[in-house]
Design an enzyme around this catalytic site. Structure first.
Site, PDB file in Angstrom:
ATOM      1  N   HIS A  14       0.844  -1.204   0.000  1.00  0.00           N
ATOM      2  CA  HIS A  14       0.000   0.000   0.000  1.00  0.00           C
ATOM      3  C   HIS A  14       0.878   1.252   0.000  1.00  0.00           C
ATOM      4  O   HIS A  14       0.653   2.195  -0.759  1.00  0.00           O
ATOM      5  CB  HIS A  14      -0.872   0.062   1.266  1.00  0.00           C
ATOM      6  CG  HIS A  14      -1.957  -0.971   1.342  1.00  0.00           C
ATOM      7  ND1 HIS A  14      -2.186  -1.716   2.470  1.00  0.00           N
ATOM      8  CD2 HIS A  14      -2.903  -1.354   0.450  1.00  0.00           C
ATOM      9  CE1 HIS A  14      -3.219  -2.518   2.268  1.00  0.00           C
ATOM     10  NE2 HIS A  14      -3.671  -2.323   1.052  1.00  0.00           N
ATOM     11  N   LYS A  53     -17.438  -6.194   6.496  1.00  0.00           N
ATOM     12  CA  LYS A  53     -16.185  -6.843   6.925  1.00  0.00           C
ATOM     13  C   LYS A  53     -15.997  -6.658   8.413  1.00  0.00           C
ATOM     14  O   LYS A  53     -16.386  -5.648   8.970  1.00  0.00           O
ATOM     15  CB  LYS A  53     -14.996  -6.213   6.191  1.00  0.00           C
ATOM     16  CG  LYS A  53     -14.801  -6.723   4.787  1.00  0.00           C
ATOM     17  CD  LYS A  53     -13.444  -6.261   4.258  1.00  0.00           C
ATOM     18  CE  LYS A  53     -13.260  -6.624   2.792  1.00  0.00           C
ATOM     19  NZ  LYS A  53     -12.046  -6.037   2.221  1.00  0.00           N
ATOM     20  N   ARG A  59      -2.277  -5.632  -8.426  1.00  0.00           N
ATOM     21  CA  ARG A  59      -1.272  -6.675  -8.254  1.00  0.00           C
ATOM     22  C   ARG A  59      -1.309  -7.628  -9.451  1.00  0.00           C
ATOM     23  O   ARG A  59      -0.638  -7.428 -10.436  1.00  0.00           O
ATOM     24  CB  ARG A  59      -1.490  -7.436  -6.951  1.00  0.00           C
ATOM     25  CG  ARG A  59      -0.980  -6.696  -5.737  1.00  0.00           C
ATOM     26  CD  ARG A  59      -1.582  -7.199  -4.475  1.00  0.00           C
ATOM     27  NE  ARG A  59      -3.028  -7.003  -4.475  1.00  0.00           N
ATOM     28  CZ  ARG A  59      -3.807  -7.189  -3.432  1.00  0.00           C
ATOM     29  NH1 ARG A  59      -3.303  -7.636  -2.309  1.00  0.00           N
ATOM     30  NH2 ARG A  59      -5.097  -6.958  -3.516  1.00  0.00           N
ATOM     31  N   SER A  82      -3.030  -7.538   2.967  1.00  0.00           N
ATOM     32  CA  SER A  82      -3.261  -7.363   4.399  1.00  0.00           C
ATOM     33  C   SER A  82      -3.666  -8.698   5.022  1.00  0.00           C
ATOM     34  O   SER A  82      -3.220  -9.043   6.121  1.00  0.00           O
ATOM     35  CB  SER A  82      -4.379  -6.342   4.645  1.00  0.00           C
ATOM     36  OG  SER A  82      -3.988  -5.076   4.200  1.00  0.00           O
TER      37      SER A  82
HETATM   38  P1  ADP Z   1      -9.831  -3.445  -0.511  1.00  0.00           P
HETATM   39  O1  ADP Z   1     -10.303  -3.982   0.793  1.00  0.00           O
HETATM   40  O2  ADP Z   1     -10.727  -2.406  -1.136  1.00  0.00           O
HETATM   41  O3  ADP Z   1      -9.336  -4.486  -1.498  1.00  0.00           O
HETATM   42  P2  ADP Z   1      -7.176  -2.984   0.394  1.00  0.00           P
HETATM   43  O4  ADP Z   1      -6.942  -2.222   1.649  1.00  0.00           O
HETATM   44  O5  ADP Z   1      -6.930  -4.433   0.420  1.00  0.00           O
HETATM   45  O6  ADP Z   1      -8.586  -2.582  -0.148  1.00  0.00           O
HETATM   46  O7  ADP Z   1      -6.289  -2.362  -0.748  1.00  0.00           O
HETATM   47  C1  ADP Z   1      -6.420  -1.040  -1.202  1.00  0.00           C
HETATM   48  C2  ADP Z   1      -5.788  -0.905  -2.571  1.00  0.00           C
HETATM   49  O8  ADP Z   1      -4.423  -1.261  -2.499  1.00  0.00           O
HETATM   50  C3  ADP Z   1      -6.395  -1.806  -3.625  1.00  0.00           C
HETATM   51  O9  ADP Z   1      -6.396  -1.103  -4.855  1.00  0.00           O
HETATM   52  C4  ADP Z   1      -5.457  -2.969  -3.696  1.00  0.00           C
HETATM   53  O10 ADP Z   1      -5.474  -3.601  -4.973  1.00  0.00           O
HETATM   54  C5  ADP Z   1      -4.143  -2.263  -3.473  1.00  0.00           C
HETATM   55  N1  ADP Z   1      -3.120  -3.147  -2.944  1.00  0.00           N
HETATM   56  C6  ADP Z   1      -3.197  -3.982  -1.895  1.00  0.00           C
HETATM   57  N2  ADP Z   1      -2.038  -4.650  -1.702  1.00  0.00           N
HETATM   58  C7  ADP Z   1      -1.198  -4.208  -2.690  1.00  0.00           C
HETATM   59  C8  ADP Z   1       0.153  -4.521  -3.056  1.00  0.00           C
HETATM   60  N3  ADP Z   1       0.853  -5.434  -2.384  1.00  0.00           N
HETATM   61  N4  ADP Z   1       0.680  -3.879  -4.130  1.00  0.00           N
HETATM   62  C9  ADP Z   1      -0.049  -2.970  -4.819  1.00  0.00           C
HETATM   63  N5  ADP Z   1      -1.322  -2.634  -4.532  1.00  0.00           N
HETATM   64  C10 ADP Z   1      -1.891  -3.246  -3.479  1.00  0.00           C
END
Ligand code: ADP
Length: 165
Positions: free
Chosen positions: A19, A43, A92, A130
């Site tokens: 992130h 969630k 990703r 996460s």
């Molecule tokens: P959500 O619950 O909406 O999927 P996240 O908190 O998991 O949100 O992620 C927020 C954003 O960050 C999303 O666009 C997700 O694809 C991106 N993201 C999460 N992990 C990574 C990573 N390792 N590399 C690049 N982008 C990421």
């Protein structure tokens, strides 16, 4: 002045190095980047919204033009409340694409003046999420390098408190 303002939404439960990499790179593209912590009623997060906002503020403190805020409801309404014309999402693998394409298309329908832009993950974080980080930490595994140091500490504290009951 016509500022380029973007929102970067997500659950951030908790914020990972993946992130942060996306936030850092996106912050160079916009005058202002508002990281939006989504309070998703469907969630059950490990960290409260307040904890997630706090962690994000700590790890983005060095980035000029980056702010952190919580939101619920429609993302496009959150974007509008900050005068943002762009939504930033990280991408990703191919598996992210279908969901992101759907969300971007729906948001475009709701707000044609707001565009979604994607920042491709750095390859070292392509596997990182996460949920995987939480799972490793829940079993006492080392998450150094996957999350910022302050988040690593909080994950340890959270699972230690849970173990105590
Ligand atoms: P959500 O619950 O909406 O999927 P996240 O908190 O998991 O949100 O992620 C927020 C954003 O960050 C999303 O666009 C997700 O694809 C991106 N993201 C999460 N992990 C990574 C990573 N390792 N590399 C690049 N982008 C990421």
């Amino acid at each position: 002045m016509n500022l380029r303002i973007a929102v970067c939404p997500g659950s951030f439960d908790p914020v990972t190095c993946g992130h942060l990499d996306v936030i850092e790179r996106a912050s160079k593209m916009f005058d202002k980047l508002i990281v939006g912590v989504f309070c998703n009623p469907d969630k059950k997060p490990l960290f409260t919204v307040e904890e997630r906002v706090q962690m994000l503020r700590e790890v983005t403190a060095h980035l000029p033009g980056v702010e952190v805020d919580a939101f619920d409801g429609l993302l496009v309404d959150f974007a509008r409340s900050h005068d943002a014309r762009f939504i930033v999402r990280g991408l990703r693998a191919v598996s992210d694409f279908e969901y992101e394409f759907q969300m971007a298309s729906i948001n475009r329908k709701l707000a044609p003046d707001i565009d979604t832009v994607f920042v491709m993950t750095s390859t070292e974080y392509a596997f990182l999420s996460s949920s995987a980080t939480k799972q490793v930490a829940s079993f006492g595994g080392c998450v150094r390098g996957l999350v910022p140091g302050s988040v690593e500490r909080r994950l340890r504290e959270k699972f230690a408190a849970r173990a105590k009951g």
